[in-house]
Design a protein around this motif. Structure first.
Motif, short mmCIF file in Angstrom:
data_model
loop_
_atom_site.label_atom_id
_atom_site.label_comp_id
_atom_site.label_asym_id
_atom_site.label_seq_id
_atom_site.Cartn_x
_atom_site.Cartn_y
_atom_site.Cartn_z
N VAL A 35 0.87 -1.17 0.00
CA VAL A 35 0.00 0.00 0.00
C VAL A 35 0.91 1.22 0.00
N THR A 36 0.76 2.07 -1.01
CA THR A 36 1.59 3.26 -1.12
C THR A 36 0.69 4.49 -1.17
N ILE A 37 0.97 5.44 -0.29
CA ILE A 37 0.20 6.69 -0.21
C ILE A 37 1.14 7.83 -0.57
N THR A 38 0.84 8.51 -1.67
CA THR A 38 1.72 9.57 -2.16
C THR A 38 0.91 10.81 -2.49
N PHE A 39 1.39 11.95 -2.03
CA PHE A 39 0.82 13.24 -2.41
C PHE A 39 1.77 13.91 -3.40
N THR A 40 1.20 14.44 -4.48
CA THR A 40 1.98 15.19 -5.46
C THR A 40 1.34 16.55 -5.67
N GLY A 41 2.06 17.41 -6.39
CA GLY A 41 1.58 18.77 -6.60
C GLY A 41 0.85 18.93 -7.92
N SER A 42 0.86 20.15 -8.42
CA SER A 42 0.20 20.49 -9.68
C SER A 42 1.25 20.72 -10.76
N PRO A 43 0.99 20.28 -12.00
CA PRO A 43 1.96 20.52 -13.07
C PRO A 43 2.01 21.97 -13.55
N VAL A 44 1.07 22.79 -13.05
CA VAL A 44 1.00 24.16 -13.57
C VAL A 44 1.06 25.24 -12.50
N SER A 45 1.04 24.86 -11.21
CA SER A 45 1.02 25.90 -10.18
C SER A 45 1.45 25.33 -8.83
N LYS A 46 1.64 26.21 -7.87
CA LYS A 46 1.85 25.80 -6.49
C LYS A 46 0.52 25.31 -5.91
N VAL A 47 0.60 24.59 -4.79
CA VAL A 47 -0.61 24.08 -4.14
C VAL A 47 -0.80 24.74 -2.78
N VAL A 48 -2.03 24.73 -2.32
CA VAL A 48 -2.38 25.23 -0.99
C VAL A 48 -2.81 24.04 -0.14
N PRO A 49 -2.81 24.17 1.19
CA PRO A 49 -3.14 23.03 2.04
C PRO A 49 -4.59 22.55 1.88
N LEU A 50 -4.77 21.26 2.02
CA LEU A 50 -6.11 20.70 2.17
C LEU A 50 -6.64 21.06 3.56
N PRO A 51 -7.92 21.36 3.69
CA PRO A 51 -8.46 21.64 5.02
C PRO A 51 -8.62 20.35 5.83
N ARG A 52 -8.37 20.45 7.12
CA ARG A 52 -8.54 19.28 7.97
C ARG A 52 -10.01 18.87 8.00
N PHE A 53 -10.26 17.58 7.99
CA PHE A 53 -11.57 16.93 8.02
C PHE A 53 -12.29 16.98 6.67
#
Length: 299
Positions: free
Chosen positions: A140-158
């Motif tokens: 099981v692999t859990i990976t977060f990646t960004g956007s190919p065109v911009s910076k990312v902002v945080p996901l909201p908790r919950f």
């Protein structure tokens, strides 16, 4: 169990539901990145559900309804996820994730259908047509990646979200991705026939364009959308870390297999789906975002 389903599973799967992986064309190249891209990646180790946290609940779609999923889900991350989970209970629970991520990650189990399961006479299992022995994931692999065109902002908790369509047999939709190790540039929405020694792989790519306000929506989809094919988020939405969940199985050679599904969906491979409830501590989410925006591979 519907007679059609019995016939399908007795044969393993019908020809229309399987494909030899070497007959699947290789996927197109990834979306080109721009100079503003967030090219990093952040991988979390949350185990393989060695604890065997299984239930037929779905706290996102059917909160407060035990066995409301009518099929069995497998969990990593938060140790208490069930029909009665709340933001407060999840935040107070333990986790299988090494980094202290309290999030819930879950998806339908995969079964060897010519063996008897532990839940042959239980809801979510045999009572709902989901027969067979549940396989423990090999990876099981859990990976977060960004956007190919911009910076990312945080996901909201919950935040709660789903990828895939558990009713795809009816709707004709879905985002199921099946493959085999050694051939993961080839993705199909059918059950793959893998070479000897190759693992069966399911890949779940979650939406990554947030409306900036809501942690859920009536459809469980409107608040978090997939970007366009070029990686751009729709106007009025914001790029957030994209979750990719990869689950691989060592299916015994020559044995038929199938995922769990709603009874009327006949365990069709296109109905594959997964859920994510973000319960990361703010400090960890900020660490993920910083890593992605800096173009690093973390941790």
């Amino acid at each position: 169990m519907p007679a059609l389903l019995v016939l399908l599973l007795a044969a393993g799967c019908s020809d229309s539901r399987t494909v030899a992986i070497d007959e699947v064309p290789a996927a197109a190249e990834d979306v080109p990145v721009t100079q503003d891209a967030s090219t990093g990646s952040y991988t979390l180790d949350c185990g393989r559900n060695e604890e065997r946290h299984l239930n037929a609940d779905n706290m996102v779609i059917n909160p407060g309804r035990p066995f409301g999923a009518h099929h069995t889900h497998e969990y990593v991350g938060n140790l208490t996820t069930d029909a009665y989970s709340t933001d407060q209970s999840l935040a107070a629970a333990g986790t299988t994730c090494a980094a202290g991520d309290l999030s819930a990650y879950y998806w339908p189990v995969l079964r060897v259908t010519d063996r008897t399961g532990h839940d042959a006479h239980a809801q979510g299992g045999g009572v709902h047509g989901n027969t067979g022995e549940v396989l423990v994931p090999a990876e099981v692999t859990i990976t977060f990646t960004g956007s190919p065109v911009s910076k990312v902002v945080p996901l909201p908790r919950f935040l709660r979200t789903i990828t895939g369509d558990p009713a795809a047999l009816t709707t004709g939709g879905g985002r199921a991705k099946w493959s085999c190790t050694g051939f993961e540039d080839r993705q199909t929405d059918l059950y793959p026939v893998c070479a000897a020694g190759s693992l069966v792989v399911r890949t779940f790519d979650f939406p990554s364009c947030w409306d900036g306000r809501n942690t859920d929506s009536p459809s469980h989809r409107a608040h978090l959308e997939h970007p366009a094919a070029n990686g751009v988020c729709r106007l009025g939405t914001f790029p957030v870390p994209r979750l990719r969940l990869r689950v691989a199985y060592d299916v015994p050679s020559g044995h038929p297999f199938a995922i769990d599904s709603f009874p009327e969906q006949l365990r069709d491979p296109r109905t594959d789906h997964a859920m994510f409830v973000d319960v990361m501590p703010d400090a960890l989410m900020n660490e993920v975002v910083t890593c992605l925006n800096a173009g690093r591979t973390c941790p």
